[in-house]
Design an enzyme around this catalytic site. Structure first.
Site, mmCIF file in Angstrom:
data_model
loop_
_atom_site.group_PDB
_atom_site.id
_atom_site.type_symbol
_atom_site.label_atom_id
_atom_site.label_comp_id
_atom_site.label_asym_id
_atom_site.label_seq_id
_atom_site.Cartn_x
_atom_site.Cartn_y
_atom_site.Cartn_z
ATOM 1 N N TYR A 143 -4.037 -6.305 7.671
ATOM 2 C CA TYR A 143 -3.945 -5.604 6.385
ATOM 3 C C TYR A 143 -5.071 -6.144 5.495
ATOM 4 O O TYR A 143 -4.966 -7.247 4.954
ATOM 5 C CB TYR A 143 -2.561 -5.874 5.793
ATOM 6 C CG TYR A 143 -2.237 -5.240 4.463
ATOM 7 C CD1 TYR A 143 -3.141 -4.454 3.752
ATOM 8 C CD2 TYR A 143 -0.973 -5.430 3.895
ATOM 9 C CE1 TYR A 143 -2.809 -3.887 2.537
ATOM 10 C CE2 TYR A 143 -0.628 -4.862 2.680
ATOM 11 C CZ TYR A 143 -1.550 -4.106 2.005
ATOM 12 O OH TYR A 143 -1.219 -3.544 0.784
ATOM 13 N N LYS A 173 -5.167 -1.809 8.654
ATOM 14 C CA LYS A 173 -4.771 -1.100 7.427
ATOM 15 C C LYS A 173 -5.805 -1.492 6.393
ATOM 16 O O LYS A 173 -5.860 -2.647 5.958
ATOM 17 C CB LYS A 173 -3.360 -1.529 7.005
ATOM 18 C CG LYS A 173 -2.983 -1.081 5.615
ATOM 19 C CD LYS A 173 -1.518 -1.347 5.369
ATOM 20 C CE LYS A 173 -1.129 -1.436 3.901
ATOM 21 N NZ LYS A 173 -1.886 -0.657 2.950
HETATM 22 C C1 SI3 Z 1 -3.381 -1.747 -4.287
HETATM 23 C C2 SI3 Z 1 -2.327 -0.822 -3.766
HETATM 24 O O1 SI3 Z 1 -1.198 -0.941 -4.136
HETATM 25 N N1 SI3 Z 1 -2.720 0.075 -2.886
HETATM 26 C C3 SI3 Z 1 -1.798 1.020 -2.281
HETATM 27 C C4 SI3 Z 1 -2.260 2.424 -2.464
HETATM 28 O O2 SI3 Z 1 -1.363 3.308 -1.866
HETATM 29 C C5 SI3 Z 1 -2.346 2.752 -3.953
HETATM 30 O O3 SI3 Z 1 -1.084 2.594 -4.547
HETATM 31 C C6 SI3 Z 1 -2.822 4.170 -4.129
HETATM 32 O O4 SI3 Z 1 -4.052 4.350 -3.513
HETATM 33 C C7 SI3 Z 1 -2.931 4.517 -5.600
HETATM 34 O O5 SI3 Z 1 -3.930 3.776 -6.218
HETATM 35 C C8 SI3 Z 1 -1.664 0.713 -0.808
HETATM 36 O O6 SI3 Z 1 -2.905 0.505 -0.195
HETATM 37 C C9 SI3 Z 1 -0.832 -0.531 -0.673
HETATM 38 C C10 SI3 Z 1 0.061 -0.434 0.434
HETATM 39 O O7 SI3 Z 1 -0.082 0.358 1.306
HETATM 40 C C11 SI3 Z 1 1.171 -1.371 0.455
HETATM 41 O O8 SI3 Z 1 2.102 -1.170 -0.282
HETATM 42 O O9 SI3 Z 1 1.101 -2.348 1.178
#
Ligand code: SI3
Length: 317
Positions: A143, A173
């Site tokens: 990740y 990821k």
């Molecule tokens: C920094 C962050 O929280 N990034 C999210 C994104 O889904 C993010 O919420 C989205 O792109 C909106 O900015 C995901 O990459 C994180 C994720 O998958 C997780 O919850 O582990």
């Protein structure tokens, strides 16, 4: 050795950890949450205890219970449940990895430790290898989220020869905006059949062009169906429609903020399932924010939030 029964692909919802107003985990709504993802959003893969799930703000015992609840409630409903087991302590990470294997999870993922940090690729690989070895039958995903961990080792560098060190390695990821790094990961590992899961939802279309095989993110909790339509448009090479979808998500959602607190508020509003506040040090989304989201969602004609109800945000909180 991990047996990749089926490659993890398509949309993976990074699950929220529902909480009560006093900060305890609200296990009682996880069954309903599974049904919502499957039936309303068409999403059957989940990523538990990650950033969105506030995994690093939970105790080890809580992380075990949350993982177990998702695996239990998702049985015969979900395709794959991947558990994030990253921690600052190698021992805790190994304990969580072993636990994920015991409860029948489909994979584990690990972030780089971010307080005492690995400063080279080899040291990071050594850490990941020790965690992966605690669950030798589970597919392992790295990740990559450098903006939060502060570990800036490029993913492309890390992937070079990784399966020699971590035989269970199945994919990446990638939660970063460096599409050059992402593209190089894909390009230099074409023979490997790895999963390349992109994690910046508002840039997913660009990542598809660079070769993403799937996506893990917070917005797929409530935009799963719409994002699937974007993926379908991309598949049939209707790039103009795919771009329309991506632009809509950008225009309507990016200015609203995408932090975990905001995600909890939006998901409560859209699904009607109370997600509660985040745990300290995060703060609950403001009333102004939730009011503006509610108004915005109601005005969207590309989303049929027919079940959007006033007051959902307060329900159960
Ligand atoms: C920094 C962050 O929280 N990034 C999210 C994104 O889904 C993010 O919420 C989205 O792109 C909106 O900015 C995901 O990459 C994180 C994720 O998958 C997780 O919850 O582990």
């Amino acid at each position: 050795m991990a047996s990749p029964k089926k490659k993890l692909q398509g949309l993976v919802a990074a699950t929220i950890t529902p909480m009560t107003e006093n900060g305890e985990i609200n296990f009682s709504v996880i069954g309903q949450y599974v049904d919502y993802l499957v039936k309303e959003q068409g999403v059957k893969n989940i990523f538990v205890n990650g950033t969105t799930g506030e995994g690093l703000s939970l105790s080890v015992s809580e992380r075990r219970q949350v993982a177990e609840e998702w695996v239990t409630k998702g049985k015969d409903k979900l395709d794959q449940v991947v558990i994030h087991v990253g921690a600052l302590s190698l021992k805790e990470s190994q304990e969580l990895a072993q636990h994920a294997a015991e409860i029948g999870a489909d994979g584990i993922a690990v972030i780089a430790p971010f307080f005492l940090k690995p400063w080279s690729k080899d040291v990071l690989i050594n850490f990941l290898k020790e965690v992966a070895a605690a669950a030798p039958a589970l597919p392992f995903y790295y990740y990559h989220i450098p903006a939060l961990t502060g570990v800036k080792i490029r993913a492309e560098e890390l992937l070079d020869g990784i399966q020699d060190k971590i035989p269970t390695f199945q994919g990446l990821k990638f939660s970063d905006t460096d599409l050059l790094d992402f593209g190089q990961c894909v390009d230099q590992n074409r023979q490997q059949q790895f999963a390349f899961l992109f994690g910046v939802d508002e840039q997913l279309l660009s990542a598809l062009v660079m070769g993403a095989t799937g996506a893990v993110g917070s917005t797929y909790n409530y935009l799963g169906r719409k994002t699937s339509q974007m993926l379908e448009a991309f598949e049939r090479k209707d790039f103009s429609l795919a771009l329309n979808y991506q632009s809509c998500f950008l225009v309507y959602f990016s200015h609203l903020g995408f932090g975990v607190s905001q995600t909890k508020a939006i998901m409560t509003l859209v699904s009607g399932i109370p997600m509660g506040p985040p745990r300290l040090p995060l703060q609950k989304a403001s009333r102004e924010f939730t009011d503006s989201v509610e108004a915005k969602l109601k005005s969207l004609d590309f989303l049929s939030f027919s079940d959007l109800k006033d007051g959902n945000l307060e329900a159960g909180s």
